[in-house]
Design a protein around this motif. Structure first.
Motif, PDB file in Angstrom:
ATOM      1  N   UNK A 112      -0.594   7.575  -7.447  1.00  0.00           N
ATOM      2  CA  UNK A 112      -1.579   8.629  -7.248  1.00  0.00           C
ATOM      3  C   UNK A 112      -1.081   9.941  -7.829  1.00  0.00           C
ATOM      4  N   UNK A 113       0.244  10.095  -7.884  1.00  0.00           N
ATOM      5  CA  UNK A 113       0.794  11.323  -8.460  1.00  0.00           C
ATOM      6  C   UNK A 113       0.816  11.272  -9.986  1.00  0.00           C
ATOM      7  N   UNK A 170       0.834  -1.196   0.000  1.00  0.00           N
ATOM      8  CA  UNK A 170       0.000   0.000   0.000  1.00  0.00           C
ATOM      9  C   UNK A 170       0.879   1.261   0.000  1.00  0.00           C
ATOM     10  N   UNK A 171       2.073   1.147   0.572  1.00  0.00           N
ATOM     11  CA  UNK A 171       2.970   2.308   0.610  1.00  0.00           C
ATOM     12  C   UNK A 171       3.546   2.636  -0.777  1.00  0.00           C
ATOM     13  N   UNK A 224       1.553   3.089  -3.259  1.00  0.00           N
ATOM     14  CA  UNK A 224       0.463   3.783  -3.937  1.00  0.00           C
ATOM     15  C   UNK A 224       0.739   5.242  -4.295  1.00  0.00           C
ATOM     16  N   UNK A 225       1.356   6.038  -3.397  1.00  0.00           N
ATOM     17  CA  UNK A 225       1.533   7.461  -3.716  1.00  0.00           C
ATOM     18  C   UNK A 225       2.161   7.760  -5.078  1.00  0.00           C
TER      19      UNK A 225
END
Lengths: 455, 165, 240
Positions: A255-256, A248-249, A251-252
């Motif tokens: 997302x960007x 899950x880490x 993901x950013x």
């Protein structure tokens, strides 16, 4: 409505599309808008290349260990309370989902946008079983009403203009005609609210799946994705196996990149991270969560030379810049996925025999490679499929003969020079023989070619 | 990044995403802010569970028992993200995340010390044992499905207001 | 400085004047251009269409004709890109030719690359006339990364005006065999490109790749537009 694949008719489809003035206008407007939006969205991003590298590396890591990550996801999601199913192919996925729904007596199903559900042709299978499947994403809602298939993976009704939508709503919903997108959106809000609240089940896709926590991640803007996954008592999610992220880490980074690449947004209005169904003490979430992991040929693709396409995160940026897609739209490609990623994935998933004209649907201009956020080697993949098309015997026999001759002439200066002279002499004949599509668009060979002008 | 910078960046980015924003010094200033923001919207749903929600709830004469019947939900949310102007709603502690989804107006109260700097900060904090539902909310619901023309307010809220306390 | 001139099959057969202009330019800037008589084609048409064996046959011949250490100059971005980026792959299983291919990739220059970085032609006070606009070919721009050099040369011309084209790097629809396989789409793209050119008000459009220019000229002909289409080599040589 069960759409048949028409990829073999790509050229005919394109010619029809070229003559459709409304479509051409819609596609032109879309192309201009996407270009500006993407440029504006990425302008403030400090180190875009480093971001793309990171995202690309994560995707490569997943594909290099795909089985492990899928297994890990299955374990985590099960631990979180979801029931996870593996569907080897489209038929298995359709039937699995039908059974889950039928076993619970589900009649009204609300659906969020899911390209994979189109890939397996889920809706018609459920409708044949007597279920009501309501597409709730506005673009999908429009095309479902129209009886069409999506023509873009992010904006399914991009080929329609506001007047067409206004007329559609007026005809089918009995509302007064309006072509104001704000008004039309409110009409859809009202029409679908009741469906959300009375649905027996919700079906969604997922943009990503985190292997460490067993979470599904959905990026949406309208709120329908959130409704579909939390309001009805049963949530069925279908996604293809390559959607995994290790953690899950991770993901950013996506997302960007994804919202900016897709619509020019900094981030979508909603990012939902769903980990299992509702548990004791929860007041949010479906009571039951079923996750269907679809293979449909991906394990095999991952083992071959075309595995790079599995890095795709379905942002649509490639088709937004593709000169071919922008001109003819998505329906010409004849199946679920259009544009650069579509021509590759369609050929791999449905086979060369059903798709081979698609591999030629590119000028290999490289615009797609420039914008792909995860560095899918799209041009290399297209060229690899062209080589495969030739090897497997799907090329035009005239072309094969021509290329055989080319190979000889390119290796022999004498033959090459002879060919030049013959072309010069025979040009009027070549042209009149119906070479108007090619020879008719080229000047006649020069009287004296360069090799005879220079010392 | 300092707390003040995070706050400034958060408010800036939330506004860019078409959220209404407002910053108050303390609980004492909440009534005024809520009065302005909620205005005539009625009925109001407020869970009344957290300290801030307990301070807010009595301000509204007409309360909905269920968020499904409300015109506006006033609630405290888990946190916010400065990088994107996002508020974070989680299902932990028996929260109903859809309370901020169904009504047309969502008013989210967030404590300023709960503002995360970046997306990475947020996910580092919640990835250990994520609750059933984490929803990142940035602005009201929207679509550009018709001619790529932006329309605000689709199935989710048409209006999002954020109050920083 | 001795340089080997790779004319390209299109220039050789259809646009020899661009080749002659290239020779004049090279001579003017102190290079001694040699045209290996047996040259044919870089192999791109076969490579792009998926015919690996035929592409390799052409590439083997190229390496043979252009063997050595002298720089290779070519008035084509796509041909230079072919040699630089795809020859190593074609010879991945042939160590001797692989080494030659890598060397050729280092030695090859697209014409404007050579004129700006080696010949400093943009400082030579070349003359220009009329209003010129520029089409940035796909392989030149995205494969080879040549974005500034042609503009540097065109804006250095004394007299004459340069006006940029909107969407200069948007594909013109040539795409090699694409123009033959999907001529309708090819023409539609060429028409859009022609409209962009016409919108600039220029009397001349130029570029670095003959395939594109040929496709654009055809669109002009169909539209009855009287804008001159000329390879950048010709424009620059006329300004000597």
């Amino acid at each position: 409505m069960s759409p048949e694949q028409t990829s073999l008719a790509f050229r005919e489809n394109s010619v029809r599309a070229l003559e459709d003035a409304a479509l051409r206008a819609a596609m032109k407007q879309a192309a201009d808008t996407f270009g500006t939006k993407r440029a504006d969205a990425f302008a403030p991003v400090a180190d875009l290349e480093a971001l793309r590298d990171r995202a690309s590396d994560i995707r490569e890591e997943v594909l290099a260990n795909l089985t492990m990550y899928v297994d890990r996801f299955v374990a985590s999601a099960t631990h979180a309370g979801a029931v996870v199913h593996r569907a080897n192919d489209a038929a298995a996925a359709r039937e699995l989902i039908r059974k889950i729904l039928a076993d619970r007596g589900a009649r009204r199903i609300v659906k969020g946008k899911s390209m994979v559900s189109e890939e397996v042709d889920l809706n018609s299978h459920l409708e044949a079983a007597g279920m009501e499947v309501v597409e709730t994403d506005l673009g999908e809602y429009i095309i479902q009403m129209e009886g069409e298939t999506p023509s873009h993976i992010i904006v399914p009704a991009i080929h329609k203009n506001r007047r067409q939508v206004g007329k559609l709503f007026a005809d089918r919903l009995g509302v007064p005609y309006s072509d104001d997108p704000q008004v039309l959106t409110k009409i859809a809000r009202k029409a679908l609210r009741e469906k959300f609240l009375t649905a027996d089940a919700g079906i969604s896709g997922a943009n990503f799946a985190a292997a460490d926590t067993g979470s599904l991640v959905l990026l949406t803007n309208e709120g329908n994705g959130r409704m579909v996954t939390t309001v009805p008592p049963l949530h069925v999610a279908i996604l293809s196996i390559e959607k995994m992220l290790p953690s899950l880490t991770d993901l950013p980074a996506f997302l960007r990149l994804l919202p900016r690449s897709a619509t020019g947004q900094t981030i979508t209005s909603y990012v939902s991270v769903i980990t299992g169904p509702r548990k004791a003490g929860d007041a949010t979430g479906a009571k039951e969560l079923h996750i269907v992991l679809l293979d449909n040929g991906r394990t095999e693709i991952n083992a071959g030379e075309s595995r790079g396409i599995l890095k795709c995160i379905r942002c649509g940026a490639c088709m937004n810049v593709c000169p071919v897609y922008r001109t003819v739209g998505g329906h010409a490609y004849g199946w679920t996925y259009p544009g650069p990623m579509g021509m590759i994935l369609t050929t791999l998933l449905t086979g060369m025999a059903k798709s081979h004209p698609l591999v030629d649907a590119s000028t290999v201009c490289g615009a797609c490679v420039e914008v792909c956020p995860v560095r899918v080697p799209l041009v290399d993949l297209i060229l690899e499929l062209r080589r495969r098309k030739v090897r497997e015997g799907f090329s035009d026999p005239k072309e094969k003969r021509g290329m055989a001759l080319f190979g000889k002439a390119a290796a022999s200066p004498l033959l090459f020079a002879l060919g030049q002279r013959l072309a010069g002499l025979l040009w009027p004949v070549v042209r009149s023989m119906g070479g108007k599509d090619v020879a008719g668009r080229m000047p006649a060979p020069a009287k004296t070619p360069l090799r005879r002008k220079l010392p | 990044m300092s707390g003040a910078d995070r706050e400034r960046l958060f408010l800036e980015n939330a506004a860019k995403a078409a959220a209404g924003t407002c910053s108050v010094r303390g609980t004492g200033d909440l009534p005024d802010a809520l009065g302005r923001i909620v205005a005539m919207d009625s009925p109001v749903y407020c869970p009344g569970v957290t300290e801030l929600e307990k301070a807010a709830a009595p301000l509204f004469p007409v309360r909905a028992a269920d968020y499904a019947d409300a015109a506006v939900t006033v609630e405290e949310v888990f946190g916010a993200i400065a990088e994107t102007g996002t508020i974070v709603c989680v299902s932990a502690g028996g929260r109903a995340v859809q309370a901020g989804l169904l009504p047309a107006h969502h008013v989210a109260i967030v404590r300023r010390e709960r503002i995360f700097g970046t997306l990475d900060d947020l996910f580092a904090a919640v990835s250990g044992a994520p609750p059933t539902n984490i929803t990142l909310v940035t602005g009201p619901s929207r679509t550009a499905d018709i001619e790529l023309t932006l329309a605000i307010g689709v199935h989710g809220p048409e209006k999002l207001d954020i109050i920083l306390v | 400085m001795r340089v080997l001139l790779f004319g390209t099959c299109l220039v050789d057969t259809f646009f020899p004047e661009a080749g002659e202009a290239t020779v004049r330019l090279l001579r003017r800037f102190g290079a001694d251009p040699v045209f290996p008589r047996g040259q044919t084609c870089c192999g791109q048409p076969a490579f792009n269409a998926g015919y690996e064996a035929q592409a390799r046959a052409a590439a083997e011949h190229f390496l043979w004709e252009f063997d050595g250490d002298a720089p290779i100059v070519t008035p084509s971005g796509s041909c230079a890109a072919m040699v630089k980026h795809h020859y190593p792959w074609l010879f991945r299983d042939d160590p001797k030719r692989l080494a030659q291919a890598k060397r050729a990739g280092e030695r090859i220059h697209e014409l404007t690359q050579f004129l700006v970085h080696v010949a400093k032609a943009h400082e030579a006070g070349l003359r220009g006339r009329g209003t010129v606009t520029y089409h940035s070919s796909c392989h030149l721009t995205r494969s080879l990364g040549v974005r500034e050099e042609p503009l540097t040369l065109l804006s250095s011309l004394k007299g004459g005006t340069f006006v940029p084209m909107p969407d200069a790097a948007r594909c013109c629809g040539f795409g090699g065999t694409f123009m033959a396989k999907l001529p309708e789409i090819s023409c539609a793209l060429a028409d859009e490109k022609a409209a962009s050119i016409e919108a600039t008000g220029a009397d001349t459009v130029t570029g670095c790749d003959s395939g594109c220019l040929m496709n654009i000229a055809d669109a002009m002909r169909r539209r009855g537009t009287k804008i001159r289409v000329a390879h950048i080599a010709q424009l620059l040589a006329e300004g000597l």
